[in-house]
Design an enzyme around this catalytic site. Structure first.
Site, mmCIF file in Angstrom:
data_model
loop_
_atom_site.group_PDB
_atom_site.id
_atom_site.type_symbol
_atom_site.label_atom_id
_atom_site.label_comp_id
_atom_site.label_asym_id
_atom_site.label_seq_id
_atom_site.Cartn_x
_atom_site.Cartn_y
_atom_site.Cartn_z
ATOM 1 N N LYS A 136 1.874 13.677 -9.269
ATOM 2 C CA LYS A 136 1.523 14.263 -7.967
ATOM 3 C C LYS A 136 2.793 14.882 -7.409
ATOM 4 O O LYS A 136 3.881 14.648 -7.957
ATOM 5 C CB LYS A 136 0.951 13.205 -7.027
ATOM 6 C CG LYS A 136 1.961 12.152 -6.595
ATOM 7 C CD LYS A 136 1.377 11.276 -5.506
ATOM 8 C CE LYS A 136 2.439 10.401 -4.895
ATOM 9 N NZ LYS A 136 1.935 9.569 -3.823
ATOM 10 N N GLU A 141 3.844 6.631 -3.629
ATOM 11 C CA GLU A 141 5.088 7.204 -4.120
ATOM 12 C C GLU A 141 5.336 8.508 -3.391
ATOM 13 O O GLU A 141 4.403 9.255 -3.092
ATOM 14 C CB GLU A 141 5.000 7.470 -5.628
ATOM 15 C CG GLU A 141 5.073 6.195 -6.419
ATOM 16 C CD GLU A 141 5.178 6.446 -7.908
ATOM 17 O OE1 GLU A 141 5.713 7.490 -8.317
ATOM 18 O OE2 GLU A 141 4.708 5.578 -8.653
ATOM 19 N N ALA A 146 -10.698 18.112 -4.992
ATOM 20 C CA ALA A 146 -11.098 18.185 -6.402
ATOM 21 C C ALA A 146 -9.944 18.764 -7.203
ATOM 22 O O ALA A 146 -9.151 19.549 -6.699
ATOM 23 C CB ALA A 146 -12.327 19.076 -6.526
ATOM 24 N N CYS A 192 -0.585 3.705 -10.569
ATOM 25 C CA CYS A 192 -1.434 2.751 -9.833
ATOM 26 C C CYS A 192 -2.929 2.943 -10.092
ATOM 27 O O CYS A 192 -3.590 2.028 -10.593
ATOM 28 C CB CYS A 192 -1.162 2.854 -8.343
ATOM 29 S SG CYS A 192 0.476 2.266 -7.922
ATOM 30 N N PHE A 242 0.851 -1.200 0.000
ATOM 31 C CA PHE A 242 0.000 0.000 0.000
ATOM 32 C C PHE A 242 0.884 1.247 0.000
ATOM 33 O O PHE A 242 0.619 2.214 0.702
ATOM 34 C CB PHE A 242 -0.921 -0.002 1.225
ATOM 35 C CG PHE A 242 -1.854 -1.190 1.284
ATOM 36 C CD1 PHE A 242 -2.994 -1.248 0.494
ATOM 37 C CD2 PHE A 242 -1.580 -2.257 2.124
ATOM 38 C CE1 PHE A 242 -3.849 -2.347 0.534
ATOM 39 C CE2 PHE A 242 -2.430 -3.359 2.175
ATOM 40 C CZ PHE A 242 -3.566 -3.404 1.371
ATOM 41 N N LEU A 243 1.957 1.197 -0.784
ATOM 42 C CA LEU A 243 2.921 2.303 -0.767
ATOM 43 C C LEU A 243 2.474 3.468 -1.619
ATOM 44 O O LEU A 243 2.078 3.264 -2.763
ATOM 45 C CB LEU A 243 4.262 1.848 -1.351
ATOM 46 C CG LEU A 243 4.828 0.537 -0.864
ATOM 47 C CD1 LEU A 243 6.133 0.264 -1.584
ATOM 48 C CD2 LEU A 243 5.034 0.655 0.620
ATOM 49 N N LYS A 300 -6.589 -5.087 -1.937
ATOM 50 C CA LYS A 300 -5.763 -4.107 -2.644
ATOM 51 C C LYS A 300 -6.571 -3.353 -3.704
ATOM 52 O O LYS A 300 -6.582 -2.120 -3.737
ATOM 53 C CB LYS A 300 -4.561 -4.819 -3.270
ATOM 54 C CG LYS A 300 -3.720 -3.963 -4.183
ATOM 55 C CD LYS A 300 -3.110 -2.775 -3.448
ATOM 56 C CE LYS A 300 -2.618 -1.733 -4.399
ATOM 57 N NZ LYS A 300 -1.215 -1.585 -4.477
HETATM 58 C C1 UDX Z 1 -1.650 4.927 -4.642
HETATM 59 C C2 UDX Z 1 -2.238 4.475 -3.285
HETATM 60 O O1 UDX Z 1 -2.432 5.608 -2.447
HETATM 61 C C3 UDX Z 1 -1.328 3.442 -2.642
HETATM 62 O O2 UDX Z 1 -1.907 2.991 -1.418
HETATM 63 C C4 UDX Z 1 -1.185 2.285 -3.607
HETATM 64 O O3 UDX Z 1 -0.503 1.224 -3.087
HETATM 65 C C5 UDX Z 1 -0.577 2.773 -4.925
HETATM 66 O O4 UDX Z 1 -1.439 3.775 -5.465
HETATM 67 P P1 UDX Z 1 0.204 6.615 -5.487
HETATM 68 O O5 UDX Z 1 -0.003 6.086 -6.868
HETATM 69 O O6 UDX Z 1 1.584 6.880 -5.020
HETATM 70 O O7 UDX Z 1 -0.435 5.612 -4.415
HETATM 71 O O8 UDX Z 1 -0.617 7.977 -5.448
HETATM 72 P P2 UDX Z 1 -1.597 8.763 -4.445
HETATM 73 O O9 UDX Z 1 -0.850 9.577 -3.473
HETATM 74 O O10 UDX Z 1 -2.599 7.836 -3.892
HETATM 75 O O11 UDX Z 1 -2.286 9.779 -5.509
HETATM 76 C C6 UDX Z 1 -2.903 9.292 -6.685
HETATM 77 C C7 UDX Z 1 -3.440 10.409 -7.553
HETATM 78 O O12 UDX Z 1 -4.616 10.963 -6.990
HETATM 79 C C8 UDX Z 1 -2.513 11.594 -7.818
HETATM 80 O O13 UDX Z 1 -2.565 11.893 -9.198
HETATM 81 C C9 UDX Z 1 -3.107 12.729 -6.998
HETATM 82 O O14 UDX Z 1 -2.845 13.996 -7.567
HETATM 83 C C10 UDX Z 1 -4.584 12.381 -7.061
HETATM 84 N N1 UDX Z 1 -5.372 12.894 -5.923
HETATM 85 C C11 UDX Z 1 -5.129 12.434 -4.664
HETATM 86 C C12 UDX Z 1 -6.408 13.799 -6.144
HETATM 87 O O15 UDX Z 1 -6.667 14.216 -7.282
HETATM 88 N N2 UDX Z 1 -7.179 14.222 -5.076
HETATM 89 C C13 UDX Z 1 -6.943 13.766 -3.826
HETATM 90 O O16 UDX Z 1 -7.684 14.175 -2.908
HETATM 91 C C14 UDX Z 1 -5.889 12.862 -3.600
#
Ligand code: UDX
Length: 443
Positions: free
Chosen positions: A320, A155, A252, A260, A152-153, A204
């Site tokens: 992100k 990045e 938003a 992922c 559940f990592l 997952k």
């Molecule tokens: C994600 C999951 O959080 C993690 O648990 C899993 O194992 C792998 O996928 P990650 O891909 O690193 O991790 O990104 P995350 O921080 O979850 O953000 C994903 C996307 O959502 C980003 O593009 C971010 O900008 C977007 N986001 C996040 C939003 O648009 N709004 C939010 O409120 C939160």
């Protein structure tokens, strides 16, 4: 404990380094010999805060080793983690050919009992398939168990997520395997949830889909707020104060991206269809996500009339903040659309410049040295990734370098009132009320 990680990519390397940090003896295997050599030389192929130091420290303590030989890997570890890529196919389903190949390789070298762990994100029932494959190719009578242990990592904070996880999910049907898995995770302070394999695999996909659903919910609300003259920031603050809902993942913006979420949601939709129970709700989650970008480009086109030859600054390219990863980045998708329409794009990202340069779009845009340099002479500024340094930009200086004062804030980072006070025309996401703010004269 002796642990082997097969696949030294993002998940495998980070997991291996953290296991070594808590005292395990970890051998990371990768079939890319050049990568193994560079890891042995102390070079880290990805940007992840804290990882390089952790790898160096544990390599010199001889708790973290690398090899390109799966045979050595199977020999070394009591527990063998599979962390190979599971890329998407054009129809959204997952390409499991790397998993299958590793299962066959493990089987070939298996001489005594091992626990084989699916760490990669896989559709439900993959563990069963891995077990069947190993059984088919292994020497008769050799013992092993297959366990699912999803990662559940996030990045950008993967090391912290691994060292202090919210939970550890272990899916397995054998007490012998579960006892070894408990030993692997003994040094970590976190609740452990033990399930059957299928449930662990589903957890997952279900977790990531739920997070994507929350984001799409906020994004759908943003469109309603724009139509109704309300502020989505206030609306999500109001609903997030309810403990049952929670405030996280309700921002938003331009939608979710990365390696992922888009892949996992598509895979969950595909597996639900294969199981004969299509998850229609998730299709809507995807639709809303794509719609956010289309709506935003429409908004920019509406304001600028034509994009052809317009000098547009884009802040943010990574999917992100706090990462250099541009895979399935919405910011990159946005830049591609602008370039397609003939805009002259100058972009800046604090970390993702090099990765962007390597993409086909990299040669079609100008990459600036700083946020302000990107904005110099621009006719519009777009904020595409929520880097904190963009939120704290000096608006006075920004106003001075831009040709025409227009901000399209795809991540709601800038305060609309402050932008208006410095003479900017500001458009955010879901900020219906800010449309009523008339720009004032520059102070
Ligand atoms: C994600 C999951 O959080 C993690 O648990 C899993 O194992 C792998 O996928 P990650 O891909 O690193 O991790 O990104 P995350 O921080 O979850 O953000 C994903 C996307 O959502 C980003 O593009 C971010 O900008 C977007 N986001 C996040 C939003 O648009 N709004 C939010 O409120 C939160």
């Amino acid at each position: 404990m002796k642990i082997t990680i097969i696949g030294s990519g993002y998940v495998g390397l980070t997991t291996g380094a953290c296991f070594a940090e808590v005292g395990h003896h970890v051998l990371c295997v990768d079939n890319n010999e050049a990568k193994v050599q560079s890891l042995l030389d102390g070079q880290i192929p990805i940007y992840e805060p804290g990882l390089e130091a952790l790898v160096r420290k544990n390599v010199s303590a001889k708790r973290l080793m690398f090899t390109s030989s799966t045979e050595e890997g199977v020999e070394h570890g009591e527990v063998l983690f599979i962390a190979v890529p599971t890329p998407p196919q054009p129809d959204g389903s997952v390409d499991l050919s790397f998993m299958e190949k590793v299962a066959r390789e493990i089987a070939q070298f298996l001489d005594s009992y091992r626990v084989v762990v699916d760490k990669s994100t896989v559709p439900v029932k993959t563990g069963e398939r891995v077990a069947n494959t190993i059984r088919r190719y292994a020497k008769p009578g050799v013992e092993f168990d297959v366990v699912s242990n999803p990662e559940f990592l996030r990045e950008g904070c993967a090391v912290a997520d691994l060292m202090k996880p919210d939970r550890i999910v272990i899916g397995g049907n054998s007490d012998r395997a579960l006892a070894l898995m408990q030993k692997v995770y003994e040094p970590f302070v976190a609740p452990v949830l033990v399930t059957d394999i299928n449930s662990a695999e589903l957890i997952k996909h279900a977790a990531n889909s739920f997070l994507a659903l929350k984001i799409s919910y906020a994004n759908a609300l943003s469109e309603i707020c724009e139509a109704a003259g309300a502020d989505v920031l206030k609306v999500v603050e109001g609903i997030g104060m309810d403990k049952r809902i929670g405030a996280h993942f309700l921002n938003a913006g331009l939608g979710y991206g990365g390696s992922c979420f888009p892949k996992d949601i598509a895979a969950f939709i595909a597996i639900s269809e294969q199981l004969g129970v299509p998850f229609h709700l998730l299709k809507e989650v995807e639709t809303i996500n794509h719609r956010q970008l289309t709506r935003f480009v429409d908004l920019i086109r509406e304001a600028l009339w034509v994009l052809q030859e317009k000098k547009i600054a884009v802040w943010g390219l990574a999917f992100k903040p706090h990462t250099d990863d541009v895979r399935s980045s919405v910011a990159i998708g946005l830049v591609e659309k602008l370039v397609e329409e003939g805009a002259d794009v100058t972009a800046f990202d604090p970390k993702a410049m090099e990765k962007t340069r390597q993409l086909p779009i990299g040669s079609k845009i100008t990459l600036a040295e700083s946020a302000l340099e990107a904005a110099r002479d621009a006719e519009a500024l777009i904020i595409a990734t929520e880097w904190p340094e963009f939120a704290s930009i000096d608006l006075q200086q920004l106003r001075e370098v831009m040709r025409t004062p227009l901000i399209f804030d795809g991540r709601n980072l800038i305060d609309p009132a402050a932008a208006a006070a410095y003479g900017f025309q500001y458009r955010g996401i879901g900020r219906g009320t800010s449309a009523m703010l008339e720009p004032m004269n520059s102070p």
